[in-house]
Design a protein around this motif. Structure first.
Motif, PDB file in Angstrom:
ATOM      1  N   ALA A  70     -19.581  -7.255 -20.835  1.00 13.53           N
ATOM      2  CA  ALA A  70     -20.448  -6.085 -20.991  1.00 13.53           C
ATOM      3  C   ALA A  70     -19.696  -4.838 -21.440  1.00 13.53           C
ATOM      4  N   GLU A  71     -18.464  -4.682 -20.956  1.00  8.68           N
ATOM      5  CA  GLU A  71     -17.757  -3.414 -21.154  1.00  8.68           C
ATOM      6  C   GLU A  71     -16.467  -3.537 -21.964  1.00  8.68           C
ATOM      7  N   GLY A  72     -15.820  -4.700 -21.888  1.00  4.84           N
ATOM      8  CA  GLY A  72     -14.574  -4.893 -22.622  1.00  4.84           C
ATOM      9  C   GLY A  72     -13.345  -4.310 -21.970  1.00  4.84           C
ATOM     10  N   ARG A  73     -13.517  -3.643 -20.840  1.00  6.75           N
ATOM     11  CA  ARG A  73     -12.377  -3.060 -20.124  1.00  6.75           C
ATOM     12  C   ARG A  73     -12.810  -2.701 -18.707  1.00  6.75           C
ATOM     13  N   LEU A  74     -11.825  -2.325 -17.893  1.00  6.12           N
ATOM     14  CA  LEU A  74     -12.099  -1.777 -16.568  1.00  6.12           C
ATOM     15  C   LEU A  74     -11.143  -0.609 -16.370  1.00  6.12           C
ATOM     16  N   ASP A  75     -11.681   0.533 -15.959  1.00  6.91           N
ATOM     17  CA  ASP A  75     -10.843   1.720 -15.776  1.00  6.91           C
ATOM     18  C   ASP A  75     -10.396   1.903 -14.328  1.00  6.91           C
ATOM     19  N   VAL A  76     -11.287   1.592 -13.401  1.00  5.90           N
ATOM     20  CA  VAL A  76     -10.982   1.806 -11.975  1.00  5.90           C
ATOM     21  C   VAL A  76     -11.423   0.589 -11.180  1.00  5.90           C
ATOM     22  N   LEU A  77     -10.531   0.103 -10.333  1.00  6.77           N
ATOM     23  CA  LEU A  77     -10.857  -0.940  -9.366  1.00  6.77           C
ATOM     24  C   LEU A  77     -10.668  -0.363  -7.973  1.00  6.77           C
ATOM     25  N   VAL A  78     -11.695  -0.486  -7.139  1.00  4.16           N
ATOM     26  CA  VAL A  78     -11.584  -0.077  -5.741  1.00  4.16           C
ATOM     27  C   VAL A  78     -11.683  -1.329  -4.881  1.00  4.16           C
ATOM     28  N   ASN A  79     -10.552  -1.710  -4.284  1.00  2.00           N
ATOM     29  CA  ASN A  79     -10.513  -2.842  -3.357  1.00  2.00           C
ATOM     30  C   ASN A  79     -10.984  -2.360  -1.990  1.00  2.00           C
ATOM     31  N   ASN A  80     -12.274  -2.490  -1.741  1.00  2.00           N
ATOM     32  CA  ASN A  80     -12.867  -1.957  -0.519  1.00  2.00           C
ATOM     33  C   ASN A  80     -13.276  -3.034   0.478  1.00  2.00           C
ATOM     34  N   ALA A  81     -13.588  -4.234   0.016  1.00  2.00           N
ATOM     35  CA  ALA A  81     -14.095  -5.284   0.907  1.00  2.00           C
ATOM     36  C   ALA A  81     -13.099  -5.570   2.029  1.00  2.00           C
ATOM     37  N   GLY A  82     -13.623  -5.684   3.246  1.00  2.59           N
ATOM     38  CA  GLY A  82     -12.746  -5.978   4.376  1.00  2.59           C
ATOM     39  C   GLY A  82     -13.544  -6.317   5.613  1.00  2.59           C
ATOM     40  N   ILE A  83     -12.872  -6.985   6.559  1.00  2.00           N
ATOM     41  CA  ILE A  83     -13.493  -7.334   7.835  1.00  2.00           C
ATOM     42  C   ILE A  83     -12.542  -6.974   8.964  1.00  2.00           C
ATOM     43  N   LEU A  84     -13.109  -6.763  10.156  1.00  2.00           N
ATOM     44  CA  LEU A  84     -12.287  -6.475  11.327  1.00  2.00           C
ATOM     45  C   LEU A  84     -11.691  -7.740  11.926  1.00  2.00           C
ATOM     46  N   GLY A  85     -12.483  -8.818  11.968  1.00  2.00           N
ATOM     47  CA  GLY A  85     -12.043 -10.014  12.667  1.00  2.00           C
ATOM     48  C   GLY A  85     -12.310  -9.896  14.151  1.00  2.00           C
ATOM     49  N   THR A  93      -9.313 -17.595  12.720  1.00  2.00           N
ATOM     50  CA  THR A  93      -9.659 -16.179  12.569  1.00  2.00           C
ATOM     51  C   THR A  93      -8.609 -15.462  11.735  1.00  2.00           C
ATOM     52  N   ALA A  94      -7.338 -15.775  11.985  1.00  2.00           N
ATOM     53  CA  ALA A  94      -6.261 -15.151  11.221  1.00  2.00           C
ATOM     54  C   ALA A  94      -6.396 -15.474   9.732  1.00  2.00           C
ATOM     55  N   LEU A  95      -6.680 -16.718   9.424  1.00  2.00           N
ATOM     56  CA  LEU A  95      -6.850 -17.107   8.021  1.00  2.00           C
ATOM     57  C   LEU A  95      -8.011 -16.356   7.376  1.00  2.00           C
ATOM     58  N   ARG A  96      -9.111 -16.206   8.122  1.00  2.00           N
ATOM     59  CA  ARG A  96     -10.290 -15.537   7.579  1.00  2.00           C
ATOM     60  C   ARG A  96     -10.005 -14.050   7.328  1.00  2.00           C
ATOM     61  N   VAL A  97      -9.345 -13.395   8.281  1.00  2.00           N
ATOM     62  CA  VAL A  97      -9.049 -11.971   8.146  1.00  2.00           C
ATOM     63  C   VAL A  97      -8.086 -11.722   6.986  1.00  2.00           C
ATOM     64  N   PHE A  98      -7.018 -12.505   6.917  1.00  4.41           N
ATOM     65  CA  PHE A  98      -6.048 -12.302   5.846  1.00  4.41           C
ATOM     66  C   PHE A  98      -6.602 -12.714   4.490  1.00  4.41           C
ATOM     67  N   PHE A 145      -3.134   3.785  18.200  1.00  2.00           N
ATOM     68  CA  PHE A 145      -2.252   3.341  19.286  1.00  2.00           C
ATOM     69  C   PHE A 145      -2.975   2.387  20.231  1.00  2.00           C
ATOM     70  N   ASN A 146      -4.269   2.620  20.464  1.00  2.00           N
ATOM     71  CA  ASN A 146      -5.038   1.814  21.411  1.00  2.00           C
ATOM     72  C   ASN A 146      -6.020   0.860  20.737  1.00  2.00           C
ATOM     73  N   LEU A 147      -5.886   0.668  19.433  1.00  2.00           N
ATOM     74  CA  LEU A 147      -6.816  -0.204  18.723  1.00  2.00           C
ATOM     75  C   LEU A 147      -6.431  -1.673  18.938  1.00  2.00           C
ATOM     76  N   PRO A 148      -7.324  -2.459  19.562  1.00  2.00           N
ATOM     77  CA  PRO A 148      -6.955  -3.837  19.942  1.00  2.00           C
ATOM     78  C   PRO A 148      -7.268  -4.855  18.850  1.00  2.00           C
ATOM     79  N   LEU A 149      -6.785  -4.603  17.646  1.00  2.00           N
ATOM     80  CA  LEU A 149      -7.126  -5.472  16.522  1.00  2.00           C
ATOM     81  C   LEU A 149      -5.855  -5.871  15.781  1.00  2.00           C
ATOM     82  N   ALA A 150      -5.115  -6.805  16.366  1.00  2.00           N
ATOM     83  CA  ALA A 150      -3.817  -7.192  15.813  1.00  2.00           C
ATOM     84  C   ALA A 150      -3.939  -7.776  14.410  1.00  2.00           C
TER      85      ALA A 150
END
Length: 228
Positions: A70-85, A93-98, A145-150
């Motif tokens: 459609a465009e022939g190029r890309l100017d900006v990519l925003v890698n936003n997708a993510g999960i907490l797990g 779970t580790a495989l899914r998060v990474f 410091f207290n975020l329990p999401l290794a």
């Protein structure tokens, strides 16, 4: 016109980033796993939709092929997708998060590089987190410091390192990582914390609209570069 792709953009910070970039005149492609939700978000904003699951190579390739056609190029990519797990750290779970938070960045970025190289001012912004910063998680005055999401924290360390390494290996493209701030989204609902996604999107927009001589290989929040 500036052609922009945002992954995970059907809600939250990604959605608000899309809204703000559209207001600045960008042609925005909303990437989302769920076609119904993605199409609904794109219609609401006046954006374009591509089905994009960052954990699926075929989905990523198809999405970038659509933009290329459609465009022939890309100017900006925003890698936003993510999960907490989950709080429980087991192998699946580790495989899914990474796979989502780190490997997904590699999948999308590698697929996007040929299109980004066709831009006169290409930029990649990766939504990372100070939860992946040694400086923040060892500082009792910081909320991380207290975020329990290794697993989340470790995956975001990887996301920031990928940003630095891509910046070194792709000197013609600006790569920067963002700490968007603690934000009230579906991801953080269980913690009952955070500011509006619109406010957090502002730092992403700033790095997505850098001049050609803007910085690369940095990790920033709204106040500038952060230690990590």
């Amino acid at each position: 016109m500036t052609i922009t792709l945002i992954t995970g953009a059907n809600k939250g910070i990604g959605f608000e980033t899309a809204k703000q970039l559209l207001q600045l005149g960008h042609v925005v492609y909303i990437g989302a796993r769920d076609a119904e939700r993605g199409e609904k978000a794109a219609a609401e904003l006046g954006a374009r939709f591509v089905q994009l699951d960052v954990t699926d190579d075929a989905s990523v390739s198809s999405a970038l092929a659509t933009i290329d056609s459609a465009e022939g190029r890309l100017d900006v990519l925003v890698n936003n997708a993510g999960i907490l797990g989950d709080v429980v750290a087991d192998g699946p779970t580790a495989l899914r998060v990474f796979d989502t938070n780190a490997v997904g960045i590699v999948r999308v970025t590698e697929a996007a590089l040929p299109l980004l190289r066709k831009s006169s001012n290409p930029a990649v912004v990766t939504v990372s987190s100070s939860a992946g910063s040694f400086w923040a998680v060892t500082n009792p005055e910081r909320p991380e410091f207290n975020l329990p999401l290794a697993l989340y924290s470790a995956s975001k360390s990887a996301a920031t390192m990928l940003t630095v390494q891509y910046a070194k290996s792709q000197p013609g493209i600006k790569f920067n990582a963002v700490e968007p701030g603690t934000t009230a989204t579906d991801m953080t609902a269980a913690f009952g914390i955070g500011r509006s996604p619109a406010e957090s999107a502002e730092v992403i927009v700033r790095l997505a609209t850098l001049d050609a001589d803007g910085p690369t290989g940095t990790f920033q929040d709204e106040n500038g570069e952060l230690p990590w």
